[in-house]
Write an enzyme that holds these catalytic residues in place. Structure first.
Site, PDB file in Angstrom:
ATOM      1  CG  HIS A 170      -7.486  -0.926   4.487  1.00 67.96           C
ATOM      2  ND1 HIS A 170      -7.334  -2.168   3.914  1.00 67.96           N
ATOM      3  CD2 HIS A 170      -8.227  -0.204   3.610  1.00 67.96           C
ATOM      4  CE1 HIS A 170      -7.942  -2.198   2.738  1.00 67.96           C
ATOM      5  NE2 HIS A 170      -8.503  -1.005   2.539  1.00 67.96           N
ATOM      6  CG  HIS A 203     -11.751   2.942   3.851  1.00 73.71           C
ATOM      7  ND1 HIS A 203     -11.082   3.459   2.764  1.00 73.71           N
ATOM      8  CD2 HIS A 203     -11.732   1.597   3.706  1.00 73.71           C
ATOM      9  CE1 HIS A 203     -10.682   2.472   1.993  1.00 73.71           C
ATOM     10  NE2 HIS A 203     -11.059   1.326   2.538  1.00 73.71           N
TER      11      HIS A 203
END
Length: 142
Positions: free
Chosen positions: A100, A102
């Protein structure tokens, strides 16, 4: 999909999210524990624990989505800048073992620091050590 992965559960719709973008391969949603207003996570829908495990085409789609979302996130919260980061592995601070990105909006006086402030005990590498690392990285790409 990994049944014990919170991000896979979000992709499956088992856990609600504040989704800001979705296509066949990528999902982006607001972080449930934001560092700033508009803190957004961008994930591949398929489960890959680290960037190292992610196929190049999937990684490309994630980064393309990050590229598209950065100005939208900044505009939405009137942020003059963003920090974009991947924590790649547990030792790097990756808390959810699903790739992931950010997107963290940044503001003057937000107390945030630059990436060089992440590590306080920096190595003092010689030119020979730097040359060896350079060669090893280049060799790993061949």
């Amino acid at each position: 999909m990994s049944e014990d992965c919170i991000f896979c559960q979000i992709v499956a719709g088992d856990i609600p999210s504040r989704t800001v973008y979705e296509d066949n391969a990528v999902l982006a949603f607001l972080d449930a524990n934001p560092l700033a207003p508009g803190h957004t996570l961008v994930i591949p829908k398929a489960h890959h624990e680290r960037l190292n495990d992610t196929p190049a085409d999937v990684a490309s789609e994630v980064l393309s989505t990050v590229h598209e979302l950065v100005p939208a996130v900044e505009d939405a919260v009137d942020a003059p800048a963003t920090t974009v980061a991947f924590n790649n592995g547990e030792e790097a601070g990756q808390e959810v073992p699903h790739v992931h990105a950010h997107i963290v909006p940044r503001f003057a006086e937000d107390g945030g620091r630059p990436i060089h402030a992440l590590v306080t005990d920096r190595p003092d590498l010689s030119d020979d050590e730097l040359d060896a690392i350079e060669g090893d990285i280049a060799a790993g790409l061949e």
